[in-house]
Design a protein around this motif. Structure first.
Motif, PDB file in Angstrom:
ATOM      1  N   VAL A  23      -7.977 -40.566 -57.810  1.00  0.00           N
ATOM      2  CA  VAL A  23      -8.681 -41.058 -56.622  1.00  0.00           C
ATOM      3  C   VAL A  23      -8.965 -42.534 -56.876  1.00  0.00           C
ATOM      4  O   VAL A  23      -9.889 -42.891 -57.605  1.00  0.00           O
ATOM      5  N   ARG A  24      -8.147 -43.355 -56.286  1.00  0.00           N
ATOM      6  CA  ARG A  24      -8.268 -44.802 -56.471  1.00  0.00           C
ATOM      7  C   ARG A  24      -9.537 -45.320 -55.776  1.00  0.00           C
ATOM      8  O   ARG A  24      -9.890 -44.831 -54.696  1.00  0.00           O
ATOM      9  N   PRO A  25     -10.184 -46.336 -56.357  1.00  0.00           N
ATOM     10  CA  PRO A  25     -11.333 -46.942 -55.670  1.00  0.00           C
ATOM     11  C   PRO A  25     -10.933 -47.478 -54.290  1.00  0.00           C
ATOM     12  O   PRO A  25     -11.716 -47.432 -53.350  1.00  0.00           O
ATOM     13  N   GLU A  26      -9.705 -47.954 -54.164  1.00  0.00           N
ATOM     14  CA  GLU A  26      -9.218 -48.452 -52.876  1.00  0.00           C
ATOM     15  C   GLU A  26      -9.184 -47.339 -51.826  1.00  0.00           C
ATOM     16  O   GLU A  26      -9.464 -47.575 -50.647  1.00  0.00           O
ATOM     17  N   ALA A  27      -8.840 -46.139 -52.257  1.00  0.00           N
ATOM     18  CA  ALA A  27      -8.821 -44.995 -51.337  1.00  0.00           C
ATOM     19  C   ALA A  27     -10.245 -44.621 -50.927  1.00  0.00           C
ATOM     20  O   ALA A  27     -10.499 -44.326 -49.751  1.00  0.00           O
ATOM     21  N   MET A  28     -11.164 -44.664 -51.864  1.00  0.00           N
ATOM     22  CA  MET A  28     -12.557 -44.352 -51.547  1.00  0.00           C
ATOM     23  C   MET A  28     -13.105 -45.357 -50.529  1.00  0.00           C
ATOM     24  O   MET A  28     -13.768 -44.971 -49.569  1.00  0.00           O
ATOM     25  N   ARG A  29     -12.814 -46.634 -50.720  1.00  0.00           N
ATOM     26  CA  ARG A  29     -13.266 -47.653 -49.771  1.00  0.00           C
ATOM     27  C   ARG A  29     -12.611 -47.457 -48.408  1.00  0.00           C
ATOM     28  O   ARG A  29     -13.262 -47.610 -47.369  1.00  0.00           O
ATOM     29  N   TYR A  30     -11.335 -47.133 -48.393  1.00  0.00           N
ATOM     30  CA  TYR A  30     -10.605 -46.931 -47.137  1.00  0.00           C
ATOM     31  C   TYR A  30     -11.201 -45.769 -46.341  1.00  0.00           C
ATOM     32  O   TYR A  30     -11.319 -45.840 -45.120  1.00  0.00           O
ATOM     33  N   LEU A  31     -11.578 -44.713 -47.014  1.00  0.00           N
ATOM     34  CA  LEU A  31     -12.090 -43.511 -46.345  1.00  0.00           C
ATOM     35  C   LEU A  31     -13.587 -43.593 -46.033  1.00  0.00           C
ATOM     36  O   LEU A  31     -14.094 -42.804 -45.237  1.00  0.00           O
ATOM     37  N   ASP A  32     -14.278 -44.540 -46.650  1.00  0.00           N
ATOM     38  CA  ASP A  32     -15.711 -44.687 -46.410  1.00  0.00           C
ATOM     39  C   ASP A  32     -15.971 -44.924 -44.920  1.00  0.00           C
ATOM     40  O   ASP A  32     -15.304 -45.741 -44.284  1.00  0.00           O
ATOM     41  N   GLY A  33     -16.897 -44.189 -44.372  1.00  0.00           N
ATOM     42  CA  GLY A  33     -17.231 -44.326 -42.958  1.00  0.00           C
ATOM     43  C   GLY A  33     -16.472 -43.371 -42.056  1.00  0.00           C
ATOM     44  O   GLY A  33     -16.737 -43.319 -40.856  1.00  0.00           O
ATOM     45  N   CYS A  34     -15.527 -42.623 -42.604  1.00  0.00           N
ATOM     46  CA  CYS A  34     -14.814 -41.620 -41.795  1.00  0.00           C
ATOM     47  C   CYS A  34     -15.772 -40.495 -41.434  1.00  0.00           C
ATOM     48  O   CYS A  34     -16.707 -40.189 -42.178  1.00  0.00           O
ATOM     49  N   ASP A  35     -15.518 -39.881 -40.292  1.00  0.00           N
ATOM     50  CA  ASP A  35     -16.341 -38.760 -39.856  1.00  0.00           C
ATOM     51  C   ASP A  35     -15.886 -37.451 -40.486  1.00  0.00           C
ATOM     52  O   ASP A  35     -16.659 -36.500 -40.563  1.00  0.00           O
ATOM     53  N   ALA A  36     -14.630 -37.404 -40.915  1.00  0.00           N
ATOM     54  CA  ALA A  36     -14.066 -36.239 -41.601  1.00  0.00           C
ATOM     55  C   ALA A  36     -12.852 -36.729 -42.375  1.00  0.00           C
ATOM     56  O   ALA A  36     -12.323 -37.812 -42.098  1.00  0.00           O
ATOM     57  N   ILE A  37     -12.428 -35.947 -43.360  1.00  0.00           N
ATOM     58  CA  ILE A  37     -11.254 -36.292 -44.174  1.00  0.00           C
ATOM     59  C   ILE A  37     -10.345 -35.073 -44.243  1.00  0.00           C
ATOM     60  O   ILE A  37     -10.804 -33.947 -44.391  1.00  0.00           O
ATOM     61  N   ILE A  38      -9.041 -35.341 -44.159  1.00  0.00           N
ATOM     62  CA  ILE A  38      -8.020 -34.317 -44.365  1.00  0.00           C
ATOM     63  C   ILE A  38      -7.222 -34.706 -45.602  1.00  0.00           C
ATOM     64  O   ILE A  38      -6.724 -35.832 -45.694  1.00  0.00           O
ATOM     65  N   HIS A  39      -7.112 -33.756 -46.547  1.00  0.00           N
ATOM     66  CA  HIS A  39      -6.251 -33.960 -47.716  1.00  0.00           C
ATOM     67  C   HIS A  39      -5.085 -32.985 -47.568  1.00  0.00           C
ATOM     68  O   HIS A  39      -5.278 -31.779 -47.527  1.00  0.00           O
ATOM     69  N   ALA A  40      -3.865 -33.535 -47.506  1.00  0.00           N
ATOM     70  CA  ALA A  40      -2.675 -32.718 -47.250  1.00  0.00           C
ATOM     71  C   ALA A  40      -1.981 -32.239 -48.520  1.00  0.00           C
ATOM     72  O   ALA A  40      -0.775 -32.055 -48.543  1.00  0.00           O
ATOM     73  N   GLY A  41      -2.735 -31.991 -49.569  1.00  0.00           N
ATOM     74  CA  GLY A  41      -2.207 -31.304 -50.743  1.00  0.00           C
ATOM     75  C   GLY A  41      -1.711 -32.178 -51.881  1.00  0.00           C
ATOM     76  O   GLY A  41      -1.618 -33.392 -51.774  1.00  0.00           O
ATOM     77  N   ASP A  42      -1.376 -31.497 -52.981  1.00  0.00           N
ATOM     78  CA  ASP A  42      -1.097 -32.101 -54.282  1.00  0.00           C
ATOM     79  C   ASP A  42      -2.312 -32.895 -54.745  1.00  0.00           C
ATOM     80  O   ASP A  42      -2.282 -34.104 -54.969  1.00  0.00           O
ATOM     81  N   ALA A  53     -15.398 -35.120 -50.754  1.00  0.00           N
ATOM     82  CA  ALA A  53     -16.402 -34.386 -49.982  1.00  0.00           C
ATOM     83  C   ALA A  53     -17.737 -35.125 -49.934  1.00  0.00           C
ATOM     84  O   ALA A  53     -18.559 -34.868 -49.055  1.00  0.00           O
ATOM     85  N   LYS A  54     -17.961 -36.061 -50.862  1.00  0.00           N
ATOM     86  CA  LYS A  54     -19.190 -36.865 -50.829  1.00  0.00           C
ATOM     87  C   LYS A  54     -19.145 -37.914 -49.713  1.00  0.00           C
ATOM     88  O   LYS A  54     -20.177 -38.417 -49.296  1.00  0.00           O
ATOM     89  N   ILE A  55     -17.944 -38.221 -49.237  1.00  0.00           N
ATOM     90  CA  ILE A  55     -17.786 -39.219 -48.179  1.00  0.00           C
ATOM     91  C   ILE A  55     -17.970 -38.589 -46.808  1.00  0.00           C
ATOM     92  O   ILE A  55     -18.667 -39.142 -45.951  1.00  0.00           O
ATOM     93  N   ALA A  56     -17.317 -37.435 -46.586  1.00  0.00           N
ATOM     94  CA  ALA A  56     -17.322 -36.794 -45.262  1.00  0.00           C
ATOM     95  C   ALA A  56     -16.865 -35.351 -45.402  1.00  0.00           C
ATOM     96  O   ALA A  56     -16.284 -34.980 -46.424  1.00  0.00           O
ATOM     97  N   PRO A  57     -17.110 -34.529 -44.368  1.00  0.00           N
ATOM     98  CA  PRO A  57     -16.596 -33.154 -44.400  1.00  0.00           C
ATOM     99  C   PRO A  57     -15.090 -33.172 -44.676  1.00  0.00           C
ATOM    100  O   PRO A  57     -14.355 -33.989 -44.119  1.00  0.00           O
ATOM    101  N   LEU A  58     -14.652 -32.263 -45.541  1.00  0.00           N
ATOM    102  CA  LEU A  58     -13.288 -32.280 -46.056  1.00  0.00           C
ATOM    103  C   LEU A  58     -12.530 -31.008 -45.696  1.00  0.00           C
ATOM    104  O   LEU A  58     -13.045 -29.908 -45.868  1.00  0.00           O
ATOM    105  N   THR A  59     -11.322 -31.185 -45.205  1.00  0.00           N
ATOM    106  CA  THR A  59     -10.375 -30.090 -45.010  1.00  0.00           C
ATOM    107  C   THR A  59      -9.209 -30.379 -45.946  1.00  0.00           C
ATOM    108  O   THR A  59      -8.664 -31.486 -45.928  1.00  0.00           O
ATOM    109  N   ALA A  60      -8.832 -29.402 -46.773  1.00  0.00           N
ATOM    110  CA  ALA A  60      -7.746 -29.616 -47.729  1.00  0.00           C
ATOM    111  C   ALA A  60      -6.850 -28.394 -47.777  1.00  0.00           C
ATOM    112  O   ALA A  60      -7.307 -27.266 -47.590  1.00  0.00           O
ATOM    113  N   VAL A  61      -5.565 -28.643 -48.021  1.00  0.00           N
ATOM    114  CA  VAL A  61      -4.600 -27.555 -48.206  1.00  0.00           C
ATOM    115  C   VAL A  61      -3.984 -27.669 -49.597  1.00  0.00           C
ATOM    116  O   VAL A  61      -3.985 -28.744 -50.207  1.00  0.00           O
ATOM    117  N   ARG A  62      -3.456 -26.554 -50.041  1.00  0.00           N
ATOM    118  CA  ARG A  62      -2.833 -26.471 -51.359  1.00  0.00           C
ATOM    119  C   ARG A  62      -1.412 -27.042 -51.295  1.00  0.00           C
ATOM    120  O   ARG A  62      -0.639 -26.725 -50.411  1.00  0.00           O
TER     121      ARG A  62
END
Length: 162
Positions: A23-42, A53-62
């Protein structure tokens, strides 16, 4: 498949995939302020999910690299509704097991290829935010967003590294 409804006030959905335990710091900054996050696996480690999940509600798939007890609880497909837009999430687009338009799906989010792309086909928006994890070949390191307003949706992706 899991199904969950994001509050109707949500408009900015962060898209990330193929973090492969990074989890790159750049990714954390990019996602900061999102209302929700989707992680599409791996994902490759629960620490990744905990941080997001500390940034926003998270939906993730395997993804195909997610294994072990922690990954067994992750679905292979997830569906969520943001305002009036239904989103289907799957790691590998080849594992799509339905005709999205026939199922009322407006957006399909996938990962796996590490190649960012946005395409609309038959009224369905297909979005792959690319890989936010370790660089693979000469592909960019990026993430994306969905902007939802009512039944309107648009997608973007951005490079995380300059």
């Amino acid at each position: 498949m899991t199904s969950r409804r994001v509050p109707s006030t949500a408009t900015r959905i962060g898209l990330i995939s193929d973090t492969h335990n990074l989890v790159r710091p750049e990714a954390m900054r990019y996602l900061d302020g999102c209302d929700a996050i989707i992680h599409a696996g791996d994902i490759c480690n629960t620490d990744v999910l905990d941080k997001l999940a500390k940034i926003a509600p998270l939906t993730a798939v395997r993804g195909n690299n997610d294994s072990g007890e922690w990954a067994a609880s992750l679905p292979t497909h997830a569906r969520l509704t943001v305002q009036q837009v239904t989103i289907l999430v799957v790691h590998d687009i080849a594992d799509l097991d339905c005709a999205p338009r026939d199922e009322g799906v407006r957006v399909v989010v996938s990962g796996h290829s590490h190649k960012p792309s946005i395409a609309e086909r038959d009224g369905v928006l297909y979005v792959n935010p690319g890989s936010a994890g370790p660089r693979r070949f000469k592909l960019p390191v990026c993430a994306g967003t969905l902007m939802v307003e009512g039944e309107q949706v648009r997608a973007t992706f951005d490079s995380l590294l300059t």
